[in-house]
Design a protein around this motif. Structure first.
Motif, PDB file in Angstrom:
ATOM      1  N   TYR A   1       0.908  -1.152   0.109  1.00 24.28           N
ATOM      2  CA  TYR A   1       0.129   0.079   0.068  1.00 24.28           C
ATOM      3  C   TYR A   1       0.971   1.172   0.036  1.00 24.28           C
ATOM      4  CZ  TYR A   1       0.919   0.682   4.906  1.00 24.28           C
ATOM      5  OH  TYR A   1       1.283   0.837   6.186  1.00 24.28           O
ATOM      6  N   VAL A   2       2.116   1.153   0.585  1.00 24.00           N
ATOM      7  CA  VAL A   2       2.856   2.317   0.506  1.00 24.00           C
ATOM      8  C   VAL A   2       3.367   2.518  -1.053  1.00 24.00           C
ATOM      9  CG1 VAL A   2       5.227   3.124   1.222  1.00 24.00           C
ATOM     10  CG2 VAL A   2       3.838   1.865   2.932  1.00 24.00           C
ATOM     11  N   TYR A   3       3.631   1.571  -1.731  1.00 21.75           N
ATOM     12  CA  TYR A   3       4.202   1.610  -3.109  1.00 21.75           C
ATOM     13  C   TYR A   3       2.859   2.481  -4.080  1.00 21.75           C
ATOM     14  CZ  TYR A   3       8.111  -0.997  -1.960  1.00 21.75           C
ATOM     15  OH  TYR A   3       9.456  -1.450  -1.086  1.00 21.75           O
ATOM     16  N   THR A   4       1.743   1.863  -3.533  1.00 16.01           N
ATOM     17  CA  THR A   4       0.486   2.446  -4.277  1.00 16.01           C
ATOM     18  C   THR A   4       0.453   3.883  -3.829  1.00 16.01           C
ATOM     19  OG1 THR A   4      -0.657   0.099  -4.043  1.00 16.01           O
ATOM     20  CG2 THR A   4      -1.957   2.023  -4.484  1.00 16.01           C
ATOM     21  N   ALA A   5       0.465   4.316  -2.869  1.00 16.79           N
ATOM     22  CA  ALA A   5       0.350   5.667  -2.252  1.00 16.79           C
ATOM     23  C   ALA A   5       1.445   6.459  -2.934  1.00 16.79           C
ATOM     24  CB  ALA A   5       0.550   5.747  -0.790  1.00 16.79           C
ATOM     25  N   ARG A   6       2.521   5.933  -3.183  1.00 15.91           N
ATOM     26  CA  ARG A   6       3.738   6.617  -3.957  1.00 15.91           C
ATOM     27  C   ARG A   6       3.343   6.943  -5.291  1.00 15.91           C
ATOM     28  NH1 ARG A   6       8.646   3.686  -1.036  1.00 15.91           N
ATOM     29  NH2 ARG A   6       8.641   4.936   1.024  1.00 15.91           N
ATOM     30  N   ALA A   7       2.858   5.847  -5.806  1.00 17.50           N
ATOM     31  CA  ALA A   7       2.440   5.861  -7.414  1.00 17.50           C
ATOM     32  C   ALA A   7       1.464   6.703  -7.616  1.00 17.50           C
ATOM     33  CB  ALA A   7       2.110   4.482  -7.597  1.00 17.50           C
ATOM     34  N   LYS A   8       0.452   7.045  -6.440  1.00 16.97           N
ATOM     35  CA  LYS A   8      -0.731   8.111  -6.726  1.00 16.97           C
ATOM     36  C   LYS A   8      -0.421   9.580  -6.560  1.00 16.97           C
ATOM     37  CE  LYS A   8      -4.476   4.816  -5.429  1.00 16.97           C
ATOM     38  NZ  LYS A   8      -5.713   4.842  -4.290  1.00 16.97           N
TER      39      LYS A   8
ATOM     40  N   ARG B   1       2.953  12.821   3.813  1.00 16.40           N
ATOM     41  CA  ARG B   1       1.770  12.336   4.109  1.00 16.40           C
ATOM     42  C   ARG B   1       1.633  10.819   4.422  1.00 16.40           C
ATOM     43  NH1 ARG B   1      -3.567  14.128   0.646  1.00 16.40           N
ATOM     44  NH2 ARG B   1      -5.376  13.122   2.073  1.00 16.40           N
ATOM     45  N   ILE B   2       2.217  10.122   3.562  1.00 16.80           N
ATOM     46  CA  ILE B   2       2.357   8.467   3.529  1.00 16.80           C
ATOM     47  C   ILE B   2       2.836   8.233   4.855  1.00 16.80           C
ATOM     48  CG2 ILE B   2       3.375   6.554   2.614  1.00 16.80           C
ATOM     49  CD1 ILE B   2       3.644   7.778   0.038  1.00 16.80           C
ATOM     50  N   MET B   3       3.754   8.879   5.395  1.00 14.37           N
ATOM     51  CA  MET B   3       4.363   8.346   6.593  1.00 14.37           C
ATOM     52  C   MET B   3       3.791   8.692   7.842  1.00 14.37           C
ATOM     53  SD  MET B   3       6.847   7.021   8.430  1.00 14.37           S
ATOM     54  CE  MET B   3       8.119   6.751   7.037  1.00 14.37           C
ATOM     55  N   PHE B   4       2.957   9.754   7.911  1.00 15.67           N
ATOM     56  CA  PHE B   4       2.124  10.004   9.075  1.00 15.67           C
ATOM     57  C   PHE B   4       0.648   9.525   9.111  1.00 15.67           C
ATOM     58  CE2 PHE B   4       5.997  12.931   9.493  1.00 15.67           C
ATOM     59  CZ  PHE B   4       6.274  12.512  10.952  1.00 15.67           C
ATOM     60  N   LYS B   5       0.136   9.311   7.780  1.00 20.41           N
ATOM     61  CA  LYS B   5      -1.259   9.250   7.717  1.00 20.41           C
ATOM     62  C   LYS B   5      -1.550   7.915   7.573  1.00 20.41           C
ATOM     63  CE  LYS B   5      -5.603  10.335   5.482  1.00 20.41           C
ATOM     64  NZ  LYS B   5      -6.269  11.506   4.490  1.00 20.41           N
ATOM     65  N   HIS B   6      -0.498   6.774   6.923  1.00 22.93           N
ATOM     66  CA  HIS B   6      -0.831   5.700   6.761  1.00 22.93           C
ATOM     67  C   HIS B   6       0.265   4.707   7.541  1.00 22.93           C
ATOM     68  CE1 HIS B   6      -3.571   6.640   3.512  1.00 22.93           C
ATOM     69  NE2 HIS B   6      -2.564   7.440   2.906  1.00 22.93           N
ATOM     70  N   VAL B   7       1.390   4.808   7.527  1.00 23.56           N
ATOM     71  CA  VAL B   7       2.554   4.221   7.917  1.00 23.56           C
ATOM     72  C   VAL B   7       2.549   4.279   9.612  1.00 23.56           C
ATOM     73  CG1 VAL B   7       4.827   3.497   8.270  1.00 23.56           C
ATOM     74  CG2 VAL B   7       4.099   3.969   5.961  1.00 23.56           C
ATOM     75  N   PHE B   8       2.601   5.419   9.874  1.00 21.64           N
ATOM     76  CA  PHE B   8       2.490   5.613  11.294  1.00 21.64           C
ATOM     77  C   PHE B   8       1.371   5.155  12.123  1.00 21.64           C
ATOM     78  CE2 PHE B   8       1.994   8.166  15.110  1.00 21.64           C
ATOM     79  CZ  PHE B   8       3.015   8.277  15.680  1.00 21.64           C
TER      80      PHE B   8
END
Length: 349
Positions: free
Chosen positions: A243-250, A256-263
């Motif tokens: 899901y992190v690679y998908t978020a980066r692709a978007k 935002r990826i780090m603090f909203k999803h990964v964290f």
């Protein structure tokens, strides 16, 4: 969840009784109990006197004690009853939160625990908060910069801190900063100064913090490695998920990826250990740290109780600490459901 909590609470009872029964059984075979200690004092020609029920007293001599005097001495410490009767009576008192009275101090076990608790709370709470406040940001930084020079250098330092025992670090700190051989920046021991009562509120706070710098440093440094590396590994695992690679692709930003999803996902295993660690911080006792820095806390109380065979203190503190530990474990398990709705205790999810 209610059924799960009820089942865990019911399982807590036999677990607690089993721990108390095992410890009580071991105590019965330990030599040098309070009766033997008092007999030794009374028969060595000392001035020791044992007060017995009924207003009398026993004063020994070098010729030993008579059987009648031995019976009175056993009754004084409660050893005139069979072990099973004493165990049942002790458990009954514990259920009423009556922990008994110390054999060697004119205080109840509850009073002794309350008296020593501030020292252990100071060490435990400061260690707890500093560990979380330092290790989580440091672990995230190491995960984001995995393989960098910062990651390698910080790993070396935290592993060195982990390898050095706390009491050895405490001795080193006293030598360096406690007036041992170099600088006298901090006091050698104690939690506050002798004239602490005459200080203003601000002076009292600063004096307390001044005294706690060295013991807290010696206590907390060794804890950094486990929490930091755990945080790093958890975040690395999440960063490498699909899901992190998908978020980066978007086109989402790294922040935002780090603090909203990964964290949010990575903090689940860290938060679940928070209740047990926080509750345990109130009853943390470190014998070596307390002895080294002249802090009279629960660790020293437990050690002295074992060495003196002060059985009411041993069993009373064991009951309190075990009960708190079992409840903390239950809170940790329940926190999984609160932070991760995918987890369900009946196994349906």
């Amino acid at each position: 969840m209610f059924a799960y909590i009820l089942k865990r609470l019911l399982l807590l009872i036999p677990t607690l009784l089993g721990i108390l029964a095992l410890t009580f059984a071991i105590i019965q075979f330990v030599p040098g109990g309070p009766v033997e200690q008092m007999v030794q004092q009374l028969t060595q020609g000392t001035q020791a006197t044992a007060e017995v029920s009924g207003g009398g007293s026993l004063r020994g001599n070098q010729h030993g004690l008579s059987p009648e005097e031995m019976d009175k001495l056993k009754a004084l410490y409660g050893f005139d009853q069979p072990p099973l009767t004493r165990f049942v009576d002790m458990v009954g008192n514990f259920l009423r939160f009556d922990l008994g009275e110390s054999f060697f101090q004119p205080k109840t076990v509850t009073e002794l625990v309350i008296e020593k608790l501030p020292v252990s709370m100071s060490l435990g709470l400061w260690t707890f908060f500093l560990t979380y406040l330092v290790c989580i940001p440091l672990g995230i930084s190491k995960a984001v910069r995995d393989g960098s020079r910062f990651d390698a250098i910080s790993s070396v330092f935290i592993l060195i801190g982990y390898a050095i025992p706390g009491f050895v670090l405490g001795v080193l700190l006293l030598i360096l900063f406690g007036g041992g051989s170099f600088w006298q920046w901090f006091p050698l021991g104690g939690m506050v100064s002798d004239d602490w009562d005459s200080f203003s509120t601000f002076q009292k706070i600063m004096d307390y913090l001044w005294h706690m710098v060295l013991p807290i440093t010696a206590s907390v440094v060794g804890n950094f490695a486990v929490m930091t590396l755990l945080t790093k590994n958890v975040f690395l695992e999440e960063i490498r998920r699909q899901y992190v690679y998908t978020a980066r692709a978007k086109g989402l930003s790294e922040r935002r990826i780090m603090f909203k999803h990964v964290f949010r996902n990575a903090m689940i295993p860290l938060i679940t250990g928070f209740p047990a660690a926080f509750l345990g911080a109130f009853f943390t006792g470190s014998l070596l740290i307390e002895t080294l820095f002249s802090l009279d806390g629960l660790g020293l109380l437990s050690y002295e109780a074992v060495m003196k065979r002060d059985y009411p203190v041993v069993m009373g503190t064991l009951y309190v600490f075990t009960l708190m530990g079992l409840l903390a474990k239950l809170l940790s398990d329940l926190s999984y459901v609160l932070v991760d709705p995918r987890i369900h205790f009946d196994g349906e999810r």
